[in-house]
Design an enzyme around this catalytic site. Sequence first.
Site, PDB file in Angstrom:
ATOM      1  CE  LYS A 122      -4.103   2.090   0.278  1.00 15.77           C
ATOM      2  NZ  LYS A 122      -4.987   1.880  -1.003  1.00 15.77           N
ATOM      3  CG  ASP A 182      -9.384 -15.711   6.090  1.00 17.31           C
ATOM      4  OD1 ASP A 182      -8.396 -16.158   6.392  1.00 17.31           O
ATOM      5  OD2 ASP A 182     -10.501 -15.361   7.118  1.00 17.31           O
TER       6      ASP A 182
HETATM    7  C1  IPM Z   1      -4.218 -16.276  10.901  1.00 16.37           C
HETATM    8  C2  IPM Z   1      -5.369 -15.932  11.932  1.00 16.37           C
HETATM    9  C3  IPM Z   1      -4.060 -15.286  12.939  1.00 16.37           C
HETATM   10  C4  IPM Z   1      -3.789 -14.106  12.268  1.00 16.37           C
HETATM   11  C5  IPM Z   1      -5.093 -14.968  14.248  1.00 16.37           C
HETATM   12  C6  IPM Z   1      -5.963 -16.169  14.886  1.00 16.37           C
HETATM   13  C7  IPM Z   1      -4.187 -14.316  15.332  1.00 16.37           C
HETATM   14  O1  IPM Z   1      -6.031 -15.135  11.388  1.00 16.37           O
HETATM   15  O2  IPM Z   1      -3.378 -17.194  11.034  1.00 16.37           O
HETATM   16  O3  IPM Z   1      -4.429 -15.903   9.693  1.00 16.37           O
HETATM   17  O4  IPM Z   1      -4.480 -12.898  12.509  1.00 16.37           O
HETATM   18  O5  IPM Z   1      -2.663 -14.204  11.802  1.00 16.37           O
HETATM   19 MN    MN Z   2      -6.330 -15.111   9.305  1.00 16.46          MN
END
Ligand code: IPM
Ligand code: MN
Length: 365
Positions: A194, A255
């Site tokens: 960014k 994600d």
């Molecule tokens: C991931 C998870 C973790 C992160 C959390 C659970 C701390 O979301 O491994 O992606 O944010 O890194």
């Molecule tokens: Mn995560």
Amino acid sequence: MEKSIAVLEGDGIGPEITREGIKVLRAIEEKYKHKFNLTYAPFGATAYFSEGSPFPDKTKEICDQADAIIKGPVGLSVDKMKEIPQEHRPEVGAILPLRKRYDTYANYRPVRLPKALASFSPLREKIIGDGVDILMIRELVGGIYFGKKTEGSATGMKYAEDDCSYTDEQVRRIAIVAFEEARSRKCVMTNVHKANVLATGRFWNEVVEDVARDYPDVKYVSILVDNAAFQLMMNPRQFNGVMLMENMQGDILTDQAGGVLGSLGLMPSACIGPKKGYVEPAHGSAPDIAGQNKANPYSMIGSVAFLLEKCFGLTTESDEIWAAMFEVFKRGYTTIELSGGGSYDQDHILSTSAFGDMVVEIIRS
Ligand code: IPM
Ligand code: MN
């Protein structure tokens, strides 16, 4: 090869998917004549309730002694989590300290959607085309996650603050990991950032581009994170290769990539430091389906494959696990959470343990 492995099953579906990962590990051990010595240790919310800490000292010792660590997902139901004081919640009380302890700066998350898995994606078939194969590499021990946190009130107004910083060394070492990976795969390296707004973004870019000079053979592409999120939906295949990103942006984009796959159940991950690494599925602990033999163990089994590759350098063994998992789908089977869109008859929908059994059977055959 003889190695010791600490096993942290975690919470929710953790124990049942870990069981399948270990089943597959044992099959590989037998076939290739390795010896893996496993030590189980409590970790996560369940550990908080039984030991008073989500990352108890005895677990730290076991992890310190092990060559590598297998970790299941952590966290319990929202109500249960409310009973845990903030500093003992598994995210800040266990996962981040684990990452810090072993300086696991390199987080690998593969976004692999070969033809056999293409129907699981919510994206149209023509977008998936010949398949998606991206290795997302996320910086895991720097940036805003580990910056100073302040909550307070100044002149009567309450506020909260999270510092985000990166040093040259922190950016350089993860950029080198990404370029090395792209070089060995002979693929493009896409740098996500960014830089149009953040000082850390401009700095990140500067360092990555400096490292790029040592890799003239690797095709280098640079992209803003918001555009990367958009492009990942429109045409994920353009990223086939390696993508590099900082900690928080990587949390979100990986994600989203799980969304491209159709399930976070299809995303294993490895977190590697200078001396030691651990592996974990990228998804959560799904307490609502825990203990029902319904969870998809793919990301845990894939994480075991990662452990063999990244922690022990056993690439043949690792490739064999991946191939066996893809073969399950090629044979027309699926897991429960992926069965929704398709027309599977009942005996082609696999429980947690049935999936693991089939992977083992393929490895043995
Ligand atoms: C991931 C998870 C973790 C992160 C959390 C659970 C701390 O979301 O491994 O992606 O944010 O890194
Ligand atoms: Mn995560």
